[in-house]
Design a protein around this motif. Structure first.
Motif, PDB file in Angstrom:
ATOM      1  N   SER A  92       9.307   9.587   2.091  1.00  0.00           N
ATOM      2  CA  SER A  92       8.006  10.425   1.673  1.00  0.00           C
ATOM      3  C   SER A  92       6.969   9.255   1.882  1.00  0.00           C
ATOM      4  CB  SER A  92       7.834  10.645  -0.106  1.00  0.00           C
ATOM      5  OG  SER A  92       8.315   9.423  -0.521  1.00  0.00           O
ATOM      6  N   SER A  93       7.437   7.936   1.931  1.00  0.00           N
ATOM      7  CA  SER A  93       6.335   7.009   2.085  1.00  0.00           C
ATOM      8  C   SER A  93       5.930   6.873   3.685  1.00  0.00           C
ATOM      9  CB  SER A  93       6.912   5.481   1.832  1.00  0.00           C
ATOM     10  OG  SER A  93       7.036   5.587   0.391  1.00  0.00           O
ATOM     11  N   LEU A  94       7.009   7.151   4.528  1.00  0.00           N
ATOM     12  CA  LEU A  94       6.784   6.952   5.982  1.00  0.00           C
ATOM     13  C   LEU A  94       5.948   8.532   6.485  1.00  0.00           C
ATOM     14  CD1 LEU A  94      10.034   5.904   7.531  1.00  0.00           C
ATOM     15  CD2 LEU A  94       7.860   4.623   7.255  1.00  0.00           C
ATOM     16  N   LEU A  95       6.265   9.366   5.783  1.00  0.00           N
ATOM     17  CA  LEU A  95       5.224  10.791   6.037  1.00  0.00           C
ATOM     18  C   LEU A  95       3.892  10.722   5.567  1.00  0.00           C
ATOM     19  CD1 LEU A  95       7.702  13.643   4.960  1.00  0.00           C
ATOM     20  CD2 LEU A  95       7.067  13.351   7.162  1.00  0.00           C
ATOM     21  N   ALA A  96       3.672  10.207   4.351  1.00  0.00           N
ATOM     22  CA  ALA A  96       2.430   9.915   3.806  1.00  0.00           C
ATOM     23  C   ALA A  96       1.632   8.809   4.719  1.00  0.00           C
ATOM     24  CB  ALA A  96       2.428   9.181   2.266  1.00  0.00           C
ATOM     25  N   VAL A 239      -0.020  -1.740   6.381  1.00  0.00           N
ATOM     26  CA  VAL A 239       1.196  -2.311   5.242  1.00  0.00           C
ATOM     27  C   VAL A 239       0.849  -1.950   3.964  1.00  0.00           C
ATOM     28  CG1 VAL A 239       2.129  -4.464   4.787  1.00  0.00           C
ATOM     29  CG2 VAL A 239       1.799  -3.664   7.063  1.00  0.00           C
ATOM     30  N   LEU A 240      -0.251  -2.317   3.493  1.00  0.00           N
ATOM     31  CA  LEU A 240      -1.072  -2.077   2.234  1.00  0.00           C
ATOM     32  C   LEU A 240      -0.685  -0.730   1.547  1.00  0.00           C
ATOM     33  CD1 LEU A 240      -4.180  -4.402   2.094  1.00  0.00           C
ATOM     34  CD2 LEU A 240      -2.133  -4.963   0.990  1.00  0.00           C
ATOM     35  N   GLY A 241      -1.115   0.203   2.636  1.00  0.00           N
ATOM     36  CA  GLY A 241      -0.953   1.566   2.391  1.00  0.00           C
ATOM     37  C   GLY A 241       0.657   2.021   2.250  1.00  0.00           C
ATOM     38  N   LEU A 242       1.393   1.518   2.913  1.00  0.00           N
ATOM     39  CA  LEU A 242       2.739   1.642   2.761  1.00  0.00           C
ATOM     40  C   LEU A 242       3.320   0.904   1.538  1.00  0.00           C
ATOM     41  CD1 LEU A 242       5.402   2.914   3.931  1.00  0.00           C
ATOM     42  CD2 LEU A 242       5.668   1.036   5.103  1.00  0.00           C
ATOM     43  N   GLY A 243       2.672  -0.236   1.133  1.00  0.00           N
ATOM     44  CA  GLY A 243       3.336  -0.784  -0.223  1.00  0.00           C
ATOM     45  C   GLY A 243       2.815   0.154  -1.347  1.00  0.00           C
ATOM     46  N   ARG A 244       1.570   0.874  -1.409  1.00  0.00           N
ATOM     47  CA  ARG A 244       1.074   1.565  -2.374  1.00  0.00           C
ATOM     48  C   ARG A 244       1.866   2.692  -2.371  1.00  0.00           C
ATOM     49  NH1 ARG A 244      -0.294   4.494  -5.627  1.00  0.00           N
ATOM     50  NH2 ARG A 244      -2.263   5.278  -6.419  1.00  0.00           N
ATOM     51  N   ALA A 245       2.300   3.480  -1.330  1.00  0.00           N
ATOM     52  CA  ALA A 245       2.974   4.597  -1.375  1.00  0.00           C
ATOM     53  C   ALA A 245       4.609   4.394  -1.786  1.00  0.00           C
ATOM     54  CB  ALA A 245       3.183   5.099   0.216  1.00  0.00           C
ATOM     55  N   LEU A 246       4.994   3.259  -1.619  1.00  0.00           N
ATOM     56  CA  LEU A 246       6.490   2.851  -2.068  1.00  0.00           C
ATOM     57  C   LEU A 246       6.699   2.859  -3.443  1.00  0.00           C
ATOM     58  CD1 LEU A 246       7.470   0.075   0.523  1.00  0.00           C
ATOM     59  CD2 LEU A 246       8.759   2.436   0.350  1.00  0.00           C
ATOM     60  N   GLY A 247       5.690   2.300  -4.270  1.00  0.00           N
ATOM     61  CA  GLY A 247       5.461   2.070  -5.695  1.00  0.00           C
ATOM     62  C   GLY A 247       5.007   3.287  -6.390  1.00  0.00           C
ATOM     63  N   GLU A 248       4.403   4.436  -5.772  1.00  0.00           N
ATOM     64  CA  GLU A 248       3.577   5.616  -6.537  1.00  0.00           C
ATOM     65  C   GLU A 248       4.896   6.163  -7.380  1.00  0.00           C
ATOM     66  OE1 GLU A 248       1.716   8.129  -8.596  1.00  0.00           O
ATOM     67  OE2 GLU A 248       0.657   6.293  -7.433  1.00  0.00           O
ATOM     68  N   ILE A 302      12.987  -3.513  -1.347  1.00  0.00           N
ATOM     69  CA  ILE A 302      12.380  -2.735  -0.192  1.00  0.00           C
ATOM     70  C   ILE A 302      10.988  -3.016   0.036  1.00  0.00           C
ATOM     71  CG2 ILE A 302      11.754  -0.287   0.412  1.00  0.00           C
ATOM     72  CD1 ILE A 302      14.434   0.635  -0.940  1.00  0.00           C
ATOM     73  N   THR A 303      10.290  -3.038  -1.038  1.00  0.00           N
ATOM     74  CA  THR A 303       8.856  -3.692  -0.848  1.00  0.00           C
ATOM     75  C   THR A 303       8.630  -4.871  -0.273  1.00  0.00           C
ATOM     76  OG1 THR A 303       8.372  -2.274  -2.975  1.00  0.00           O
ATOM     77  CG2 THR A 303       6.589  -3.816  -2.205  1.00  0.00           C
ATOM     78  N   LEU A 304       9.372  -5.967  -0.785  1.00  0.00           N
ATOM     79  CA  LEU A 304       9.386  -7.209  -0.155  1.00  0.00           C
ATOM     80  C   LEU A 304       9.720  -7.067   1.370  1.00  0.00           C
ATOM     81  CD1 LEU A 304       9.230 -10.304  -0.436  1.00  0.00           C
ATOM     82  CD2 LEU A 304      11.644 -10.155  -0.985  1.00  0.00           C
ATOM     83  N   LEU A 305      10.746  -6.342   1.807  1.00  0.00           N
ATOM     84  CA  LEU A 305      11.143  -6.298   3.182  1.00  0.00           C
ATOM     85  C   LEU A 305       9.909  -5.967   3.888  1.00  0.00           C
ATOM     86  CD1 LEU A 305      14.877  -5.223   3.045  1.00  0.00           C
ATOM     87  CD2 LEU A 305      14.110  -7.605   3.449  1.00  0.00           C
ATOM     88  N   VAL A 306       9.528  -4.795   3.445  1.00  0.00           N
ATOM     89  CA  VAL A 306       8.219  -3.984   4.243  1.00  0.00           C
ATOM     90  C   VAL A 306       7.068  -4.934   4.251  1.00  0.00           C
ATOM     91  CG1 VAL A 306       6.473  -2.176   3.840  1.00  0.00           C
ATOM     92  CG2 VAL A 306       8.969  -1.733   3.435  1.00  0.00           C
ATOM     93  N   ASN A 307       6.964  -5.780   3.169  1.00  0.00           N
ATOM     94  CA  ASN A 307       5.764  -6.681   3.537  1.00  0.00           C
ATOM     95  C   ASN A 307       6.010  -7.638   4.299  1.00  0.00           C
ATOM     96  OD1 ASN A 307       3.365  -6.188   1.302  1.00  0.00           O
ATOM     97  ND2 ASN A 307       5.293  -5.655   0.137  1.00  0.00           N
ATOM     98  N   ILE A 308       7.335  -8.097   4.479  1.00  0.00           N
ATOM     99  CA  ILE A 308       7.648  -9.107   5.423  1.00  0.00           C
ATOM    100  C   ILE A 308       7.704  -8.718   6.713  1.00  0.00           C
ATOM    101  CG2 ILE A 308       9.610 -10.653   6.300  1.00  0.00           C
ATOM    102  CD1 ILE A 308      10.477 -10.912   3.495  1.00  0.00           C
TER     103      ILE A 308
END
Length: 323
Positions: A92-96, A239-248, A302-308
């Motif tokens: 869902s996060s990648l599609l978004a 990256v910020l948008g993906l982090g926002r999507a992961l935690g929604e 997952i969020t940490l790895l995405v931000n790294i």
């Protein structure tokens, strides 16, 4: 013959004076306060991780890494696995991100490259930023009562004519991955658009003028000069948008379908880690709380790895631009 004395302007004189004791005290106090707040944030994050980790220890000891590779979530038999939730979160996060990133960057180009009068740009920018102020539950209700009925004919058409493709292999009976990803893309759109606009506006105006001087067309200057120059800021926005999507949480809990399955079909119901936590915590027993804390640790990881990974991409982009 006496030479006339020249008097320096007051600003120059003040700049040449050494800092006073009050200036030194103020600077030291501000620096100390900044360090204190920085370390306070680090300690707060560490406290959150430690608290969640301690709560998750019983589940970690019992389930181990099998928790990440199994698909069963049965409270009665005490069998738990979050592989479908991991899949749903990332899918869902990648599609978004694909949808929101494309439209966010397009909007940033449209609002910064002199396509509109300045007043119209300000109005449109304010409207887009207002999207970030809409509560998540409102997005969820809008998705249920407006978006799903609106896209169901398109979903039925794609399933009927392109059902042999794995992405359209099921029909849209109600909540599913596609409406959830659409709403999520709208939710991350203001973040991506705003930061991308700042990245474009940070480029000196002479850069575009130089491109025009080399004989480029308007779109060549935008796509071949301005867009690569702003790539570092744009990657940061993504990256910020993906982090926002992961935690929604709330909007996806209402729209994704909350089904414990793995499917490539964008019309099939699914589940996410954040939705799993939100929907199961209110009625969770003591051991189930430990399992949910284990799932929360995985979401944090997952969020940490995405931000790294995002920070590494931004660093490589910046170093490439300097060369």
């Amino acid at each position: 013959m006496a030479h006339p004395t020249t008097t320096l302007p007051q600003e120059a004189a003040s700049l040449s004076q050494p800092p006073s004791k009050m200036d030194i005290i103020f600077n030291k106090s501000f620096r100390s306060l900044t360090y204190a707040f920085t370390w306070a944030m680090v300690l707060l994050l560490a406290a959150i991780v430690i608290k969640i980790g301690i709560k998750a220890i019983p589940a970690i000891e019992r389930h181990g890494l099998a928790f990440l590779t199994t698909t069963t979530w049965d409270v009665n038999s005490q069998h738990f696995g979050i592989l479908p939730e991991i899949w749903g979160t990332l899918y869902s996060s990648l599609l978004a991100l694909i949808l929101g990133g494309f439209f966010g960057i397009t909007i940033a180009i449209f609002l910064t490259q002199d396509f509109l009068p300045h007043r119209v740009e300000v109005v449109l920018k304010s409207i887009i930023e207002l999207l970030a102020a809409i509560p998540s539950v409102v997005y969820g209700l809008w998705g249920i009562f407006v978006l799903i009925p609106l896209i169901r004919p398109l979903a039925d058409f794609l399933h009927t004519h392109l059902g042999w493709l794995p992405w359209f292999s099921t029909s849209l009976s109600g909540p599913g991955m596609f409406p959830a990803a659409l709403v999520l893309s709208i939710m991350i759109l203001p973040t991506i658009a705003a930061i991308s606009q700042d990245a474009f506006r940070a480029i000196p105006h002479k850069t575009k003028e130089a491109a025009f001087g080399m004989g480029t067309t308007r779109w060549e200057a935008i796509l071949k000069v301005m867009l690569p120059a702003a790539s570092g800021g744009i990657f940061g926005a993504l990256v910020l948008g993906l982090g926002r999507a992961l935690g929604e949480t709330m909007a996806l809990a209402m729209l994704v379908g909350n089904s414990n399955q793995i499917s490539l079909s964008v019309f099939a119901p699914a589940n996410t880690l954040a939705s799993l936590l939100a929907l199961n915590f209110p009625e969770a027993a003591e051991y189930e709380v430990s399992v949910l804390m284990y799932a929360a640790c995985i979401l944090l990881l997952i969020t940490l790895l995405v931000n790294i990974a995002g920070t590494a991409i931004i660093a490589m982009t910046g170093s490439g631009a300097k060369k």
